[in-house]
Design a protein around this motif. Structure first.
Motif, PDB file in Angstrom:
ATOM      1  N   GLU A 114     -10.977  -3.364 -31.167  1.00 51.90           N
ATOM      2  CA  GLU A 114     -11.486  -3.829 -31.746  1.00 51.90           C
ATOM      3  C   GLU A 114     -12.171  -3.921 -31.692  1.00 51.90           C
ATOM      4  N   GLU A 115     -12.970  -5.324 -30.553  1.00 50.70           N
ATOM      5  CA  GLU A 115     -14.388  -5.058 -29.875  1.00 50.70           C
ATOM      6  C   GLU A 115     -15.189  -4.917 -30.924  1.00 50.70           C
ATOM      7  N   ALA A 116     -15.653  -3.258 -30.815  1.00 55.59           N
ATOM      8  CA  ALA A 116     -16.649  -3.078 -31.261  1.00 55.59           C
ATOM      9  C   ALA A 116     -16.687  -2.937 -32.578  1.00 55.59           C
ATOM     10  N   TYR A 117     -15.397  -2.343 -32.966  1.00 57.04           N
ATOM     11  CA  TYR A 117     -14.840  -2.582 -34.256  1.00 57.04           C
ATOM     12  C   TYR A 117     -16.131  -4.114 -34.756  1.00 57.04           C
ATOM     13  N   TYR A 118     -15.937  -5.489 -34.317  1.00 56.65           N
ATOM     14  CA  TYR A 118     -16.035  -6.495 -34.369  1.00 56.65           C
ATOM     15  C   TYR A 118     -17.788  -6.373 -34.578  1.00 56.65           C
ATOM     16  N   GLY A 119     -18.342  -6.055 -33.524  1.00 58.79           N
ATOM     17  CA  GLY A 119     -19.597  -5.436 -33.452  1.00 58.79           C
ATOM     18  C   GLY A 119     -20.532  -4.617 -34.778  1.00 58.79           C
ATOM     19  N   TYR A 120     -19.616  -3.865 -35.594  1.00 58.23           N
ATOM     20  CA  TYR A 120     -20.233  -3.099 -36.053  1.00 58.23           C
ATOM     21  C   TYR A 120     -20.305  -3.602 -37.434  1.00 58.23           C
ATOM     22  N   LEU A 121     -19.376  -4.620 -37.462  1.00 57.05           N
ATOM     23  CA  LEU A 121     -18.696  -5.443 -38.491  1.00 57.05           C
ATOM     24  C   LEU A 121     -20.006  -6.384 -38.923  1.00 57.05           C
ATOM     25  N   ALA A 122     -19.861  -7.154 -37.856  1.00 56.93           N
ATOM     26  CA  ALA A 122     -21.132  -8.233 -37.881  1.00 56.93           C
ATOM     27  C   ALA A 122     -22.552  -7.357 -38.289  1.00 56.93           C
ATOM     28  N   VAL A 123     -23.081  -6.095 -38.117  1.00 54.38           N
ATOM     29  CA  VAL A 123     -24.408  -5.872 -38.125  1.00 54.38           C
ATOM     30  C   VAL A 123     -24.502  -5.444 -39.671  1.00 54.38           C
ATOM     31  N   VAL A 124     -23.054  -4.634 -40.248  1.00 52.11           N
ATOM     32  CA  VAL A 124     -23.728  -3.920 -41.242  1.00 52.11           C
ATOM     33  C   VAL A 124     -23.355  -5.185 -42.517  1.00 52.11           C
ATOM     34  N   ASN A 125     -23.042  -6.222 -42.153  1.00 49.02           N
ATOM     35  CA  ASN A 125     -22.608  -7.570 -43.398  1.00 49.02           C
ATOM     36  C   ASN A 125     -23.651  -8.417 -43.099  1.00 49.02           C
ATOM     37  N   SER A 126     -24.739  -7.994 -42.083  1.00 47.95           N
ATOM     38  CA  SER A 126     -26.156  -9.105 -41.621  1.00 47.95           C
ATOM     39  C   SER A 126     -27.521  -7.918 -42.409  1.00 47.95           C
ATOM     40  N   THR A 127     -27.329  -6.906 -41.725  1.00 46.90           N
ATOM     41  CA  THR A 127     -28.518  -5.640 -42.093  1.00 46.90           C
ATOM     42  C   THR A 127     -28.238  -5.231 -43.608  1.00 46.90           C
ATOM     43  N   ALA A 128     -29.669  -4.703 -43.226  1.00 41.25           N
ATOM     44  CA  ALA A 128     -29.994  -3.563 -44.215  1.00 41.25           C
ATOM     45  C   ALA A 128     -29.450  -2.347 -43.874  1.00 41.25           C
ATOM     46  N   LEU A 129     -29.695  -2.027 -42.722  1.00 42.88           N
ATOM     47  CA  LEU A 129     -29.603  -0.636 -42.151  1.00 42.88           C
ATOM     48  C   LEU A 129     -28.459  -0.110 -42.307  1.00 42.88           C
ATOM     49  N   SER A 130     -28.368   1.032 -43.140  1.00 44.27           N
ATOM     50  CA  SER A 130     -26.925   1.845 -43.592  1.00 44.27           C
ATOM     51  C   SER A 130     -26.170   3.068 -42.647  1.00 44.27           C
ATOM     52  N   GLU A 131     -27.474   3.010 -41.483  1.00 42.69           N
ATOM     53  CA  GLU A 131     -27.164   3.815 -40.723  1.00 42.69           C
ATOM     54  C   GLU A 131     -27.969   3.245 -39.076  1.00 42.69           C
ATOM     55  N   GLY A 132     -27.070   3.376 -38.167  1.00 43.88           N
ATOM     56  CA  GLY A 132     -26.851   2.824 -36.838  1.00 43.88           C
ATOM     57  C   GLY A 132     -26.175   2.764 -35.683  1.00 43.88           C
ATOM     58  N   ILE A 133     -26.541   3.253 -34.320  1.00 36.76           N
ATOM     59  CA  ILE A 133     -25.572   2.816 -32.996  1.00 36.76           C
ATOM     60  C   ILE A 133     -25.640   1.260 -32.738  1.00 36.76           C
ATOM     61  N   THR A 134     -24.878   0.918 -32.667  1.00 37.90           N
ATOM     62  CA  THR A 134     -24.612  -0.673 -32.582  1.00 37.90           C
ATOM     63  C   THR A 134     -24.357  -0.627 -31.012  1.00 37.90           C
ATOM     64  N   VAL A 135     -24.444  -1.478 -29.770  1.00 39.55           N
ATOM     65  CA  VAL A 135     -23.914  -2.089 -28.669  1.00 39.55           C
ATOM     66  C   VAL A 135     -24.129  -3.273 -27.915  1.00 39.55           C
ATOM     67  N   ASP A 136     -23.631  -3.842 -27.762  1.00 40.75           N
ATOM     68  CA  ASP A 136     -22.825  -5.304 -27.591  1.00 40.75           C
ATOM     69  C   ASP A 136     -22.231  -4.812 -25.827  1.00 40.75           C
ATOM     70  N   ILE A 137     -23.479  -5.347 -24.541  1.00 43.26           N
ATOM     71  CA  ILE A 137     -22.977  -5.335 -24.075  1.00 43.26           C
ATOM     72  C   ILE A 137     -22.236  -6.836 -23.120  1.00 43.26           C
TER      73      ILE A 137
END
Length: 510
Positions: A114-137
C-alpha cells in the motif's frame, strides 16, 4: 455546498505530519495546513522490535499538539496512517489502542504494498509522466515502483530507510568517504536484486522530504531563478556534485546549508546515495521531484472513489481547469482566441514562417488559454501579473521549462518586455527556441485583439501569405470598430516577430 475540510496524519519513521485540505464549492481541493514534527520513531524501536514507552509517549505528545489544530476545523474526515516503524513494531496493537484511547484517532497501518502504491498514485495524478520509477525514502523503509502507461507494473519495499542506513553504516553525524562507499555498495546490491529495475532508461521520480532537500540544495547552489520544486529535473552529475560538496563540510556547516532542513543534516548524504545508486542501476534519463507523495496518494484514492477511477485521464487538463476557476477565465473567449490563433498559425506554418512546426501548436493553444490571465489582478499591469503567476505557480503536468514557455507566451506584450522576462532564463533556450516562443506570443496577442471586446464579433479569418505580406480578411457579424482599432494597434508586434507586413480587411456580413 459550503467549504469542507479533510485531514490526514502521516506517522512516518522520521517525521509525523498533519495536512488539512479544503474543498471549495467548485469541488476543488487545496492544501491549507501542513505541519511537520520530527519524531525519529525509528530510534525508539528496540532490538526486540517493540516501540519503547518513551517513543509511544513522544508520538502521543505530537498527536495531542496536532489535535489542537484539527479541533479548530469541522472536519468531514480525518485519516491517520502509519508506515514502517509502527508496521514493524511487535507492540503495534498497544500503540493503536493508546492512540485511540488518549487521542481518539483510529490508526491505519499501511502494508508495504500500500505504501508503494500510494506513492505511485500521487505521481501519476500530479505529473504528465506516463512511465517512470518512483522512489520514496522513509525513515525505516524505501519504496520503489515501476509504472508504464500510467499503470503500475512492479513495486517493492526495501527494509532500509534514511535512519536505518545511518544506524547501519554511519558512526558519527557526517559519514566518512569509506562509509559512503559501504553505503553505495550495499544499495547497489539491493537495487540489482530486482531485475525489473536494471537498465530501464526512464525518469526516476523522487518522493518525500529527503528528495525535496536534495532539490532545494541544487536550486540554491545554482541560484535557480524559477519558483517551485514539483517536477524539477536533475541529472547524475548534479547528484555527484552535491554529494562531493556536502562531504567536504563539517556537521556544523552542514546544518547551515541553504535548502537543507537542520533535522535532516545527519541523514542527507546516505539518502542522496539512495537516489544516486538507483539512478545508476536504472540508467535513468533524469531525476524528477514529485512534491506529491504518500499522503496525497491516500487522499487521491478517497477523492476519486466518487468518480470510480484511480488515475486522472489528463493531469494537465485538470490543472488548466483549476487556473480557469482561480482566475475566472472566460471559456467562450478562450475558444474564440484559440480558433483565430489556430487559423493564423496554420497559414504561417504552411508558409514556413519563423520555422514554426506542427508541434508548436500545443504551446500556442496553451498560451491562448491563459493569455492575459493577470488581468484578473490588475488590467494596467496584466502582462507582468500574467508572467509572474504562470512562471511561479506549480502547474501539475508541466515541467519547469514548459511552465516558463507558457508564461512567456501567455504574457506577451512586446519584444522589449519579452526580453526582460526572458533575461534570467536566457541560457535555458537556444536562439531558435527564443524566436519560436516570441512568434507564438506575438501571434497569440494578435489573435486576442480580434476578440478584444469578448463579443465574438470576428467569426472567421481568411489568411494568405504573398511574398512579404500577410493578408488577412476578417469576417464579422456586427460592427467591428473596437476590434479593428485593437488589431491595427497590435499588428506591429506580429510584424516584428515574423518580419512581414500585415494587412487586415474587415468585412461585415449583410
Amino acid at each position: 455546498m459550503s467549504e469542507q475540510h479533510y485531514g490526514i496524519i502521516d506517522i512516518g519513521s522520521n517525521t509525523v505530519r498533519l495536512v488539512i485540505y479544503e474543498r471549495s464549492e467548485s469541488g476543488r481541493f487545496k492544501e491549507i495546513e501542513n505541519i511537520k514534527a520530527v519524531a525519529r520513531l525509528r530510534n525508539y524501536l528496540g532490538e526486540d522490535l517493540n516501540l519503547r514507552e518513551e517513543g509511544i509517549d513522544h508520538l502521543l505528545s505530537i498527536l495531542r499538539s496536532f489535535k489542537k489544530v484539527t479541533d479548530t476545523y469541522d472536519l468531514e474526515q480525518l485519516l491517520a496512517v502509519a508506515t514502517a516503524t509502527i508496521r514493524q513494531s511487535l507492540n503495534q496493537d498497544t500503540i493503536i489502542k493508546r492512540v485511540k484511547d488518549e487521542i481518539g484517532h483510529e490508526i491505519r497501518i499501511l502494508s508495504e504494498e500500500e505504501e508503494a502504491y500510494y506513492g505511485y498514485l500521487a505521481v501519476v495524478n500530479s505529473t504528465a509522466l506516463s512511465e517512470g520509477i518512483t522512489v520514496d525514502i522513509g525513515g525505516g523503509s524505501t519504496e520503489v515502483t515501476y509504472y508504464k502507461n500510467k499503470e503500475i507494473q512492479h513495486s517493492h519495499s526495501f527494509a532500509f530507510g534514511a535512519l536505518t542506513l545511518k544506524q547501519m553504516f554511519v558512526k558519527d553525524d557526517v559519514p566518512t568517504p569509506k562509509e559512503m562507499e559501504d553505503v553505495k555498495e550495499y544499495l547497489m546490491d539491493q537495487f540489482k536484486s530486482l531485475s525489473w529495475l536494471e537498465g530501464k532508461r526512464v525518469p526516476v521520480i523522487g518522493i518525500g522530504g529527503s528528495a525535496r532537500n536534495m532539490v532545494q540544495i541544487d536550486q540554491s547552489l545554482k541560484s535557480y531563478p524559477l519558483a517551485g520544486l514539483h517536477q524539477y529535473r536533475m541529472f547524475e552529475h548534479d547528484m555527484s556534485f552535491i554529494k562531493s560538496y556536502l562531504l567536504t563540510l563539517s556537521f556544523k556547516k552542514l546544518q547551515k546549508v541553504e535548502g537543507l532542513s537542520k533535522d535532516r543534516a545527519d541523514i542527507i548524504l546516505p539518502t542522496i546515495e539512495v537516489f544516486h545508486s538507483l539512478y545508476e542501476v536504472t540508467d535513468a534519463t533524469s531525476f524528477i521531484l514529485s512534491r506529491k507523495g504518500l499522503r496525497d496518494g491516500v487522499f487521491y484514492e478517497q477523492l476519486m472513489e466518487d468518480f470510480n477511477i484511480s488515475v486522472f485521464p489528463d493531469v494537465l487538463e485538470e490543472s488548466f481547469n483549476e487556473l480557469a476557476i482561480d482566475y475566472n477565465i472566460d471559456y467562450k473567449h478562450v475558444h474564440q482566441v484559440t480558433h483565430l490563433a489556430q487559423i493564423l498559425f496554420d497559414e504561417l506554418q504552411e508558409a514556413e514562417v519563423s520555422h514554426l512546426t506542427r508541434e508548436d501548436v500545443t504551446l500556442l493553444k496553451r498560451g491562448a488559454f491563459v493569455f492575459n490571465l493577470g488581468e484578473y489582478i490588475d488590467s494596467e499591469s496584466s502582462s507582468q501579473h500574467t508572467f509572474y503567476l504562470l512562471a511561479n505557480r506549480t502547474i501539475d503536468g508541466l515541467m519547469h521549462k514548459e511552465r516558463l514557455m507558457l508564461a512567456l507566451v501567455g504574457s506577451y506584450k512586446s519584444k522589449p518586455i519579452f526580453k526582460q522576462y526572458l533575461h534570467p532564463y536566457k541560457h535555458w533556450f537556444l536562439k531558435e527556441e527564443k524566436k519560436k516562443i516570441k512568434t507564438l506570443g506575438a501571434l497569440t496577442k494578435f489573435a486576442y485583439s480580434f476578440d478584444s471586446t469578448r463579443r465574438s464579433v470576428v467569426e472567421d479569418l481568411h489568411v494568405e501569405v504573398k511574398g512579404e505580406d500577410l493578408n488577412i480578411v476578417a469576417f464579422c457579424n456586427q460592427d467591428p470598430m473596437a476590434e479593428e482599432y485593437q488589431v491595427e494597434k497590435q499588428k506591429k508586434h506580429l510584424e516584428k516577430a515574423i518580419k512581414m507586413r500585415v494587412n487586415i480587411t474587415f468585412t461585415q456580413k449583410g
